[in-house]
Design an enzyme around this catalytic site. Structure first.
Site, PDB file in Angstrom:
ATOM      1  N   ARG A  15       6.939  -4.349   2.247  1.00  0.00           N
ATOM      2  CA  ARG A  15       5.599  -4.095   1.690  1.00  0.00           C
ATOM      3  C   ARG A  15       4.781  -3.185   2.624  1.00  0.00           C
ATOM      4  O   ARG A  15       4.581  -2.010   2.339  1.00  0.00           O
ATOM      5  CB  ARG A  15       4.887  -5.445   1.458  1.00  0.00           C
ATOM      6  CG  ARG A  15       3.632  -5.375   0.612  1.00  0.00           C
ATOM      7  CD  ARG A  15       2.402  -4.875   1.307  1.00  0.00           C
ATOM      8  NE  ARG A  15       2.080  -5.600   2.529  1.00  0.00           N
ATOM      9  CZ  ARG A  15       1.132  -5.223   3.368  1.00  0.00           C
ATOM     10  NH1 ARG A  15       0.414  -4.145   3.134  1.00  0.00           N
ATOM     11  NH2 ARG A  15       0.900  -5.903   4.474  1.00  0.00           N
ATOM     12  N   HIS A 206      -0.920 -10.130  13.201  1.00  0.00           N
ATOM     13  CA  HIS A 206      -0.316  -8.949  12.547  1.00  0.00           C
ATOM     14  C   HIS A 206      -0.740  -7.715  13.352  1.00  0.00           C
ATOM     15  O   HIS A 206      -1.890  -7.294  13.292  1.00  0.00           O
ATOM     16  CB  HIS A 206      -0.863  -8.912  11.116  1.00  0.00           C
ATOM     17  CG  HIS A 206      -0.464  -7.752  10.263  1.00  0.00           C
ATOM     18  ND1 HIS A 206       0.314  -7.886   9.133  1.00  0.00           N
ATOM     19  CD2 HIS A 206      -0.769  -6.430  10.315  1.00  0.00           C
ATOM     20  CE1 HIS A 206       0.477  -6.718   8.546  1.00  0.00           C
ATOM     21  NE2 HIS A 206      -0.186  -5.802   9.248  1.00  0.00           N
ATOM     22  N   HIS A 208      -0.263  -3.719  14.483  1.00  0.00           N
ATOM     23  CA  HIS A 208       0.289  -2.366  14.330  1.00  0.00           C
ATOM     24  C   HIS A 208       0.441  -1.773  15.734  1.00  0.00           C
ATOM     25  O   HIS A 208      -0.291  -2.132  16.657  1.00  0.00           O
ATOM     26  CB  HIS A 208      -0.622  -1.525  13.432  1.00  0.00           C
ATOM     27  CG  HIS A 208      -0.466  -1.879  11.984  1.00  0.00           C
ATOM     28  ND1 HIS A 208       0.331  -1.159  11.125  1.00  0.00           N
ATOM     29  CD2 HIS A 208      -0.964  -2.908  11.251  1.00  0.00           C
ATOM     30  CE1 HIS A 208       0.307  -1.719   9.929  1.00  0.00           C
ATOM     31  NE2 HIS A 208      -0.477  -2.795   9.968  1.00  0.00           N
ATOM     32  N   CYS A 239      -1.348   1.481   6.793  1.00  0.00           N
ATOM     33  CA  CYS A 239      -2.151   1.344   5.579  1.00  0.00           C
ATOM     34  C   CYS A 239      -2.619   2.732   5.160  1.00  0.00           C
ATOM     35  O   CYS A 239      -3.208   3.455   5.961  1.00  0.00           O
ATOM     36  CB  CYS A 239      -3.332   0.424   5.856  1.00  0.00           C
ATOM     37  SG  CYS A 239      -4.426   0.292   4.452  1.00  0.00           S
ATOM     38  N   ASN A 248       3.896  -1.042  11.858  1.00  0.00           N
ATOM     39  CA  ASN A 248       3.804  -2.386  12.432  1.00  0.00           C
ATOM     40  C   ASN A 248       4.722  -2.468  13.637  1.00  0.00           C
ATOM     41  O   ASN A 248       5.639  -1.668  13.780  1.00  0.00           O
ATOM     42  CB  ASN A 248       4.288  -3.428  11.410  1.00  0.00           C
ATOM     43  CG  ASN A 248       3.377  -3.545  10.227  1.00  0.00           C
ATOM     44  OD1 ASN A 248       3.411  -2.720   9.332  1.00  0.00           O
ATOM     45  ND2 ASN A 248       2.553  -4.561  10.221  1.00  0.00           N
TER      46      ASN A 248
HETATM   47  P1  HMG Z   1     -10.404   0.259  -8.828  1.00  0.00           P
HETATM   48  O1  HMG Z   1     -10.139   1.662  -9.246  1.00  0.00           O
HETATM   49  O2  HMG Z   1     -11.765  -0.091  -8.335  1.00  0.00           O
HETATM   50  O3  HMG Z   1      -9.942  -0.797  -9.926  1.00  0.00           O
HETATM   51  O4  HMG Z   1      -9.336  -0.095  -7.694  1.00  0.00           O
HETATM   52  P2  HMG Z   1     -10.350  -1.057 -11.408  1.00  0.00           P
HETATM   53  O5  HMG Z   1     -10.510  -2.535 -11.557  1.00  0.00           O
HETATM   54  O6  HMG Z   1     -11.480  -0.143 -11.819  1.00  0.00           O
HETATM   55  O7  HMG Z   1      -9.021  -0.606 -12.173  1.00  0.00           O
HETATM   56  C1  HMG Z   1      -8.560   0.734 -12.128  1.00  0.00           C
HETATM   57  C2  HMG Z   1      -7.147   0.782 -12.702  1.00  0.00           C
HETATM   58  O8  HMG Z   1      -6.246   0.044 -11.858  1.00  0.00           O
HETATM   59  C3  HMG Z   1      -7.018   0.124 -14.064  1.00  0.00           C
HETATM   60  O9  HMG Z   1      -5.964   0.785 -14.753  1.00  0.00           O
HETATM   61  C4  HMG Z   1      -6.580  -1.270 -13.752  1.00  0.00           C
HETATM   62  O10 HMG Z   1      -5.879  -1.881 -14.801  1.00  0.00           O
HETATM   63  C5  HMG Z   1      -5.652  -1.025 -12.591  1.00  0.00           C
HETATM   64  P3  HMG Z   1      -6.264   1.975 -15.811  1.00  0.00           P
HETATM   65  O11 HMG Z   1      -7.120   1.317 -16.868  1.00  0.00           O
HETATM   66  O12 HMG Z   1      -6.998   3.054 -15.062  1.00  0.00           O
HETATM   67  O13 HMG Z   1      -4.897   2.375 -16.260  1.00  0.00           O
HETATM   68  N1  HMG Z   1      -5.555  -2.172 -11.685  1.00  0.00           N
HETATM   69  C6  HMG Z   1      -4.400  -2.696 -11.236  1.00  0.00           C
HETATM   70  N2  HMG Z   1      -3.116  -2.371 -11.474  1.00  0.00           N
HETATM   71  C7  HMG Z   1      -2.171  -3.125 -10.860  1.00  0.00           C
HETATM   72  N3  HMG Z   1      -2.454  -4.147 -10.008  1.00  0.00           N
HETATM   73  C8  HMG Z   1      -3.726  -4.468  -9.764  1.00  0.00           C
HETATM   74  C9  HMG Z   1      -4.749  -3.741 -10.380  1.00  0.00           C
HETATM   75  N4  HMG Z   1      -6.102  -3.819 -10.331  1.00  0.00           N
HETATM   76  C10 HMG Z   1      -6.579  -2.855 -11.132  1.00  0.00           C
HETATM   77  N5  HMG Z   1      -3.990  -5.468  -8.919  1.00  0.00           N
HETATM   78  C11 HMG Z   1      -7.914  -1.715  -6.636  1.00  0.00           C
HETATM   79  C12 HMG Z   1      -9.320  -1.383  -7.115  1.00  0.00           C
HETATM   80  C13 HMG Z   1      -7.985  -2.980  -5.826  1.00  0.00           C
HETATM   81  C14 HMG Z   1      -7.003  -1.918  -7.857  1.00  0.00           C
HETATM   82  C15 HMG Z   1      -7.398  -0.503  -5.803  1.00  0.00           C
HETATM   83  O14 HMG Z   1      -8.357  -0.218  -4.837  1.00  0.00           O
HETATM   84  C16 HMG Z   1      -6.080  -0.785  -5.143  1.00  0.00           C
HETATM   85  O15 HMG Z   1      -5.061  -0.938  -5.790  1.00  0.00           O
HETATM   86  N6  HMG Z   1      -6.070  -0.828  -3.816  1.00  0.00           N
HETATM   87  C17 HMG Z   1      -4.825  -1.113  -3.094  1.00  0.00           C
HETATM   88  C18 HMG Z   1      -5.031  -1.007  -1.658  1.00  0.00           C
HETATM   89  C19 HMG Z   1      -3.742  -1.333  -0.912  1.00  0.00           C
HETATM   90  O16 HMG Z   1      -2.719  -1.669  -1.473  1.00  0.00           O
HETATM   91  N7  HMG Z   1      -3.848  -1.218   0.413  1.00  0.00           N
HETATM   92  C20 HMG Z   1      -2.744  -1.510   1.265  1.00  0.00           C
HETATM   93  C21 HMG Z   1      -2.518  -2.989   1.419  1.00  0.00           C
HETATM   94  S1  HMG Z   1      -3.639  -3.750   2.597  1.00  0.00           S
HETATM   95  C22 HMG Z   1      -2.908  -3.447   4.105  1.00  0.00           C
HETATM   96  O17 HMG Z   1      -1.944  -2.733   4.209  1.00  0.00           O
HETATM   97  C23 HMG Z   1      -3.449  -4.172   5.296  1.00  0.00           C
HETATM   98  C24 HMG Z   1      -2.542  -5.347   5.771  1.00  0.00           C
HETATM   99  O18 HMG Z   1      -1.251  -4.897   6.119  1.00  0.00           O
HETATM  100  C25 HMG Z   1      -3.186  -5.991   7.020  1.00  0.00           C
HETATM  101  C26 HMG Z   1      -3.589  -4.934   8.061  1.00  0.00           C
HETATM  102  O19 HMG Z   1      -2.694  -4.317   8.685  1.00  0.00           O
HETATM  103  O20 HMG Z   1      -4.798  -4.741   8.181  1.00  0.00           O
HETATM  104  C27 HMG Z   1      -2.426  -6.417   4.696  1.00  0.00           C
HETATM  105 MG    MG Z   2      -0.708  -3.957   8.026  1.00  0.00          MG
END
Ligand code: HMG
Ligand code: MG
Length: 302
Positions: A15, A206, A208, A239, A248
């Site tokens: 992931r 966690h 990086h 990210c 990581n």
């Molecule tokens: P948005 O544009 O504000 O969302 O994004 P929305 O509610 O307006 O929806 C927009 C579109 O996305 C719609 O589809 C929704 O259906 C769809 P459309 O009508 O345009 O076809 N949608 C989704 N589809 C699939 N799964 C969902 C979902 N939600 C809405 N859950 C949103 C808001 C949260 C969706 C967007 O900002 C997003 O996907 N962000 C992902 C960010 C991400 O994955 N970041 C990396 C992970 S975090 C990380 O790596 C840190 C970590 O490792 C710890 C660390 O190191 O700090 C964990």
């Molecule tokens: Mg991370």
């Protein structure tokens, strides 16, 4: 030295590792990578995430990955909002990982909401998951430094952790998203969290490795009582919404350090390196972990 006898590694490569890859990794290769990692002994793993395919195209095959990889182990799937949690539960996942940044600016860039808006959205969803018997992990980003806001106040991290505890989460994974923490920061934050959080909440670190501090941070965190670490095979990761975040800490480098110190992880090094060797030709950058580089150098000279 106060050190644990045994440490649990949560493999996040499929992931956190793959989400940042420019080229789409074919789904069948992701599934095989996960299978090889399971074969190496990981009992806890982040498989994929249910996020918008527009924001993170690499994770668009989450449903197929989940369908093919669920087993009795602790298989986490990340979900940031209501839609993600619905998709996860519909697909049979029993271990859900939510994620929130302590820093508002980062949270907005990552999930398009303030930290408070995310917490308010997640509260009833987490309570509902807990009523239904799901395991909930909360990943807390920018717990040390934020690429936009700088140093994060440790009391703000504690507050987010305590709010999650009240919602009933089982695990807190506290993250140095951009790899800026040093061992003193790590020791101090985890000492504070250990002191104030419930003993029954699993506390995971966690790190990086952007600045090469991750392994030292793990060593310092163990002395603060932490015995669970997120690591990523090959040191893949980052990210997409945190400028300056590199991979990581590499699982194989952590396994090496711990085994040399007589701390068991249950991970089989040769099998882990085989998983890294499998995925590395599909990546846009060479794998730079110490253990994998050593292996490559040895095989080139044979
Ligand atoms: P948005 O544009 O504000 O969302 O994004 P929305 O509610 O307006 O929806 C927009 C579109 O996305 C719609 O589809 C929704 O259906 C769809 P459309 O009508 O345009 O076809 N949608 C989704 N589809 C699939 N799964 C969902 C979902 N939600 C809405 N859950 C949103 C808001 C949260 C969706 C967007 O900002 C997003 O996907 N962000 C992902 C960010 C991400 O994955 N970041 C990396 C992970 S975090 C990380 O790596 C840190 C970590 O490792 C710890 C660390 O190191 O700090 C964990
Ligand atoms: Mg991370």
């Amino acid at each position: 030295m106060e050190l644990p006898e045994r440490v649990t590694l949560i493999e996040v490569g499929p992931r956190d590792g793959l989400q940042n890859e420019k080229n789409f990794i074919p789904t069948k290769n992701k599934i095989e990578f996960i299978s090889l990692l399971k074969n190496a002994g990981f009992q806890e793993m982040e498989l994929t995430s249910y996020v918008s395919p527009k924001w993170v195209p690499q994770m668009q095959d989450a449903e197929t990955v989940v369908e093919n990889c669920l087993d009795d182990a602790r298989n986490f799937v990340l979900a940031p909002n209501k839609k993600g949690i619905e998709l996860a539960t519909e697909s049979g996942v029993k271990h859900v990982a939510v994620f929130v940044g302590v820093s508002n600016t980062f949270n907005q860039k990552n999930i398009n909401k303030t930290t408070e808006e995310s917490m308010n959205e997640l509260r009833p969803l987490i309570e509902n998951l807990k009523r239904k018997g799901y395991f909930v992990r909360a990943c807390i980003s920018t717990s040390f430094y934020c690429p936009f806001e700088g140093r994060i106040d440790e009391n703000d991290v504690l507050k987010v952790c305590q709010d999650f505890e009240e919602m009933g989460v089982d695990e807190l994974s506290v993250a140095d998203t951009i790899g800026m923490a040093n061992p003193r920061d790590s020791y101090e934050l985890f000492t504070l969290l250990k002191h104030h959080l419930r003993a029954t909440t699993l506390l995971t670190a966690h790190f990086h490795d952007t600045r090469g501090m991750a392994i030292a941070n793990i060593f310092a965190s163990m002395q603060a009582g932490i015995d669970r670490f997120d690591t990523s095979a090959g040191g893949l990761g980052g990210c997409p919404f945190a400028p300056g975040a590199s991979g990581n800490v590499a699982s194989e480098d952590v396994v090496y350090m711990l085994s040399q110190m007589g701390i068991s992880t249950g991970i089989h090094m040769d099998k882990l390196l085989a998983a890294v060797a499998y995925i590395s030709p599909l990546l846009s950058k060479p794998v730079s972990s110490k253990q994998f580089s050593l292996l490559k150098n040895v095989s080139q000279h044979q």
